[in-house]
Design a protein around this motif. Structure first.
Motif, PDB file in Angstrom:
ATOM      1  N   TYR A 146       0.832  -1.204   0.000  1.00 22.18           N
ATOM      2  CA  TYR A 146       0.000   0.000   0.000  1.00 22.18           C
ATOM      3  C   TYR A 146       0.867   1.256   0.000  1.00 22.18           C
ATOM      4  CZ  TYR A 146      -3.190   3.539   1.925  1.00 22.18           C
ATOM      5  OH  TYR A 146      -3.918   4.681   2.141  1.00 22.18           O
ATOM      6  N   LEU A 147       1.868   1.303   0.879  1.00 23.17           N
ATOM      7  CA  LEU A 147       2.727   2.482   0.964  1.00 23.17           C
ATOM      8  C   LEU A 147       3.506   2.709  -0.327  1.00 23.17           C
ATOM      9  CD1 LEU A 147       4.277   2.419   4.560  1.00 23.17           C
ATOM     10  CD2 LEU A 147       2.393   3.811   3.721  1.00 23.17           C
ATOM     11  N   GLU A 148       4.083   1.653  -0.866  1.00 18.33           N
ATOM     12  CA  GLU A 148       4.914   1.798  -2.057  1.00 18.33           C
ATOM     13  C   GLU A 148       4.120   2.268  -3.266  1.00 18.33           C
ATOM     14  OE1 GLU A 148       6.667  -2.028  -2.355  1.00 18.33           O
ATOM     15  OE2 GLU A 148       7.872  -1.784  -0.525  1.00 18.33           O
ATOM     16  N   THR A 149       2.840   1.967  -3.287  1.00 23.77           N
ATOM     17  CA  THR A 149       2.000   2.352  -4.416  1.00 23.77           C
ATOM     18  C   THR A 149       1.322   3.699  -4.198  1.00 23.77           C
ATOM     19  OG1 THR A 149       1.554   0.027  -4.869  1.00 23.77           O
ATOM     20  CG2 THR A 149       0.098   1.628  -5.913  1.00 23.77           C
ATOM     21  N   ARG A 150       0.895   3.954  -2.950  1.00 25.36           N
ATOM     22  CA  ARG A 150       0.071   5.129  -2.669  1.00 25.36           C
ATOM     23  C   ARG A 150       0.802   6.256  -1.962  1.00 25.36           C
ATOM     24  NH1 ARG A 150      -4.720   5.975  -4.658  1.00 25.36           N
ATOM     25  NH2 ARG A 150      -5.644   6.570  -2.669  1.00 25.36           N
ATOM     26  N   HIS A 151       1.778   5.921  -1.086  1.00 23.40           N
ATOM     27  CA  HIS A 151       2.412   6.946  -0.256  1.00 23.40           C
ATOM     28  C   HIS A 151       3.912   6.690  -0.149  1.00 23.40           C
ATOM     29  CE1 HIS A 151      -1.554   8.385   0.939  1.00 23.40           C
ATOM     30  NE2 HIS A 151      -1.889   7.143   1.222  1.00 23.40           N
ATOM     31  N   ALA A 152       4.565   6.547  -1.293  1.00 26.07           N
ATOM     32  CA  ALA A 152       5.991   6.220  -1.299  1.00 26.07           C
ATOM     33  C   ALA A 152       6.848   7.315  -0.694  1.00 26.07           C
ATOM     34  CB  ALA A 152       6.449   5.930  -2.726  1.00 26.07           C
ATOM     35  N   ASP A 153       6.350   8.565  -0.695  1.00 27.50           N
ATOM     36  CA  ASP A 153       7.125   9.670  -0.140  1.00 27.50           C
ATOM     37  C   ASP A 153       6.564  10.157   1.189  1.00 27.50           C
ATOM     38  OD1 ASP A 153       4.790  10.634  -1.173  1.00 27.50           O
ATOM     39  OD2 ASP A 153       5.661  12.416  -2.108  1.00 27.50           O
ATOM     40  N   GLY A 154       5.697   9.363   1.812  1.00 30.68           N
ATOM     41  CA  GLY A 154       5.066   9.761   3.069  1.00 30.68           C
ATOM     42  C   GLY A 154       5.934   9.486   4.284  1.00 30.68           C
ATOM     43  N   GLY A 155       5.445   9.921   5.435  1.00 28.02           N
ATOM     44  CA  GLY A 155       6.203   9.776   6.661  1.00 28.02           C
ATOM     45  C   GLY A 155       6.373   8.347   7.134  1.00 28.02           C
ATOM     46  N   MET A 156       5.545   7.424   6.623  1.00 26.81           N
ATOM     47  CA  MET A 156       5.632   6.029   7.051  1.00 26.81           C
ATOM     48  C   MET A 156       6.434   5.165   6.078  1.00 26.81           C
ATOM     49  SD  MET A 156       1.832   5.144   8.482  1.00 26.81           S
ATOM     50  CE  MET A 156       1.235   5.795  10.042  1.00 26.81           C
ATOM     51  N   ALA A 157       6.958   5.766   5.019  1.00 28.19           N
ATOM     52  CA  ALA A 157       7.596   4.991   3.949  1.00 28.19           C
ATOM     53  C   ALA A 157       8.748   4.130   4.444  1.00 28.19           C
ATOM     54  CB  ALA A 157       8.075   5.928   2.843  1.00 28.19           C
ATOM     55  N   ASP A 158       9.452   4.570   5.483  1.00 29.50           N
ATOM     56  CA  ASP A 158      10.611   3.830   5.977  1.00 29.50           C
ATOM     57  C   ASP A 158      10.287   2.945   7.176  1.00 29.50           C
ATOM     58  OD1 ASP A 158      12.226   5.035   4.052  1.00 29.50           O
ATOM     59  OD2 ASP A 158      12.635   6.765   5.341  1.00 29.50           O
ATOM     60  N   MET A 159       9.025   2.769   7.494  1.00 32.21           N
ATOM     61  CA  MET A 159       8.648   1.985   8.660  1.00 32.21           C
ATOM     62  C   MET A 159       9.004   0.508   8.462  1.00 32.21           C
ATOM     63  SD  MET A 159       4.904   1.672  10.532  1.00 32.21           S
ATOM     64  CE  MET A 159       4.881   3.394  11.043  1.00 32.21           C
ATOM     65  N   ASP A 160       9.776  -0.047   9.390  1.00 32.52           N
ATOM     66  CA  ASP A 160      10.142  -1.461   9.282  1.00 32.52           C
ATOM     67  C   ASP A 160       9.131  -2.321  10.021  1.00 32.52           C
ATOM     68  OD1 ASP A 160      10.772  -1.422  12.037  1.00 32.52           O
ATOM     69  OD2 ASP A 160      12.894  -1.034  11.657  1.00 32.52           O
ATOM     70  N   VAL A 161       9.358  -3.623  10.029  1.00 33.56           N
ATOM     71  CA  VAL A 161       8.384  -4.550  10.590  1.00 33.56           C
ATOM     72  C   VAL A 161       8.206  -4.356  12.090  1.00 33.56           C
ATOM     73  CG1 VAL A 161      10.090  -6.387  10.949  1.00 33.56           C
ATOM     74  CG2 VAL A 161       7.659  -6.976  10.620  1.00 33.56           C
ATOM     75  N   PHE A 162       9.263  -3.945  12.782  1.00 30.92           N
ATOM     76  CA  PHE A 162       9.167  -3.745  14.227  1.00 30.92           C
ATOM     77  C   PHE A 162       8.363  -2.484  14.547  1.00 30.92           C
ATOM     78  CE2 PHE A 162      13.171  -6.021  13.417  1.00 30.92           C
ATOM     79  CZ  PHE A 162      12.907  -7.191  14.114  1.00 30.92           C
ATOM     80  N   GLU A 163       8.573  -1.437  13.761  1.00 27.81           N
ATOM     81  CA  GLU A 163       7.787  -0.213  13.949  1.00 27.81           C
ATOM     82  C   GLU A 163       6.330  -0.453  13.592  1.00 27.81           C
ATOM     83  OE1 GLU A 163      11.146   3.183  12.975  1.00 27.81           O
ATOM     84  OE2 GLU A 163      10.302   1.992  11.325  1.00 27.81           O
ATOM     85  N   PHE A 164       6.103  -1.264  12.568  1.00 30.62           N
ATOM     86  CA  PHE A 164       4.725  -1.605  12.200  1.00 30.62           C
ATOM     87  C   PHE A 164       4.042  -2.362  13.338  1.00 30.62           C
ATOM     88  CE2 PHE A 164       1.768  -4.794  10.517  1.00 30.62           C
ATOM     89  CZ  PHE A 164       0.835  -3.975   9.892  1.00 30.62           C
ATOM     90  N   ALA A 165       4.759  -3.330  13.915  1.00 31.42           N
ATOM     91  CA  ALA A 165       4.191  -4.094  15.024  1.00 31.42           C
ATOM     92  C   ALA A 165       3.861  -3.180  16.195  1.00 31.42           C
ATOM     93  CB  ALA A 165       5.153  -5.196  15.454  1.00 31.42           C
ATOM     94  N   ALA A 166       4.714  -2.196  16.456  1.00 32.83           N
ATOM     95  CA  ALA A 166       4.459  -1.255  17.545  1.00 32.83           C
ATOM     96  C   ALA A 166       3.199  -0.436  17.258  1.00 32.83           C
ATOM     97  CB  ALA A 166       5.657  -0.341  17.743  1.00 32.83           C
ATOM     98  N   MET A 167       3.025  -0.006  16.003  1.00 37.08           N
ATOM     99  CA  MET A 167       1.843   0.768  15.635  1.00 37.08           C
ATOM    100  C   MET A 167       0.562  -0.022  15.901  1.00 37.08           C
ATOM    101  SD  MET A 167       0.774   2.399  11.913  1.00 37.08           S
ATOM    102  CE  MET A 167       0.357   0.808  11.157  1.00 37.08           C
ATOM    103  N   ILE A 168       0.600  -1.311  15.612  1.00 33.19           N
ATOM    104  CA  ILE A 168      -0.586  -2.149  15.786  1.00 33.19           C
ATOM    105  C   ILE A 168      -0.792  -2.542  17.249  1.00 33.19           C
ATOM    106  CG2 ILE A 168      -1.650  -4.379  15.203  1.00 33.19           C
ATOM    107  CD1 ILE A 168      -1.656  -2.467  12.863  1.00 33.19           C
TER     108      ILE A 168
END
Length: 282
Positions: A115-137
């Motif tokens: 989703y990010l790579e297609t819709r928001h490649a230049d957004g603030g979440m573009a560099d979020m790794d799997v650990f940061e994603f897990a924290a968000m959830i």
């Protein structure tokens, strides 16, 4: 010596940084931590006053010369879908919905990256790794659900993850914290469908509102929110109907924003000594 968290939350302000919604502007956020046994009461109360949750933080824009960002919510009872929104329901009602506890999965992260790579490649979440994603959830001190939408197989069983929404359960509604979906299904208005389905979930649970985050006049990223009927925005300390989006301006003025101390003084805090309200199951 025993130390305990203060009952009255402490508020802070972030340093100015580029605004993600309007080019050429700087944003600041007023924020407080969300923790302890009274986290739900604080989240319920501040959500009604234009705040949003991000993990263990509640925040609200407090820019020096701009107040374009307005929290938006849909009145469930008064909402009526438009023709295009009814088409979105018809196109996507084959999907299977599942509500789970806030636990990150590999399938969610893969969909999130797509989703990010297609819709928001230049957004603030573009560099979020799997650990940061897990924290968000997973890092949430309140009642939160992950609402997933699956493409079913021939037997009608969930087969492929199509969309995911991290959703908080408030005492007066559902707060859509963050959602993402398969980019190749944008033609079916899947993002719109997820909001419409949350309106239905709230209706079934007897909750009056669905909180959508911030609506920003002049921002193409936020324009879709104004297409929902019965939409309210939080402006000047109160919720008002968004009848005509063109009546709202994103123009700046150096005297639009009150000093931080005055803003904090006007925040209505909950009774932290009170008991928790019972919330419906979602």
């Amino acid at each position: 010596m025993r130390h305990s968290l203060p009952l009255a939350p402490q508020f802070y302000v972030t340093a100015p940084q580029p605004c993600p919604y309007l080019d050429g502007r700087m944003e600041r956020k007023l924020f407080t931590s969300l923790q302890g046994e009274h986290a739900e009461q604080l989240n319920d109360s501040l959500s009604k006053q234009g705040f949003r949750r991000s993990q263990n933080v509640l925040y609200r824009p407090t820019c020096a010369d701009c107040n374009a960002c307005m929290s938006a919510r849909i009145r469930v009872t008064d909402f009526k879908p438009s023709k295009s929104q009814r088409r979105a329901i018809n196109k996507n009602n084959y999907l299977k919905r599942a509500a789970t506890s806030p636990w990150a999965t590999e399938a969610q992260y893969e969909l999130f990256r797509e989703y990010l790579e297609t819709r928001h490649a230049d957004g603030g979440m573009a560099d979020m790794d799997v650990f940061e994603f897990a924290a968000m959830i997973e890092e949430t001190p309140i009642r939160t659900r992950v609402i997933e939408y699956y493409i079913p197989n021939a037997a009608g069983q969930p087969r492929e993850l199509a969309a995911t929404c991290l959703t908080d359960l408030l005492d007066d509604g559902l707060s859509m914290v963050y959602s993402f979906y398969k980019p190749d299904l944008i033609k079916d208005s899947l993002g719109t469908y997820v909001i419409l389905d949350h309106i239905e979930i709230a209706r079934e649970a007897g909750l009056p509102y669905v909180y959508l985050g911030y609506w920003v006049p002049g921002s193409p990223k936020m324009g879709y929110k104004a297409r929902f009927s019965a939409l309210e925005v939080y402006q000047g300390g109160q919720w008002i109907d968004l009848k005509d989006p063109d009546e709202f301006s994103s123009d700046t003025h150096p005297l639009e924003s009150e000093p931080i101390a005055q803003q904090v003084a006007k925040i209505d805090l909950p009774d932290m000594q009170g008991t928790r309200a019972t919330k419906p199951e979602v």
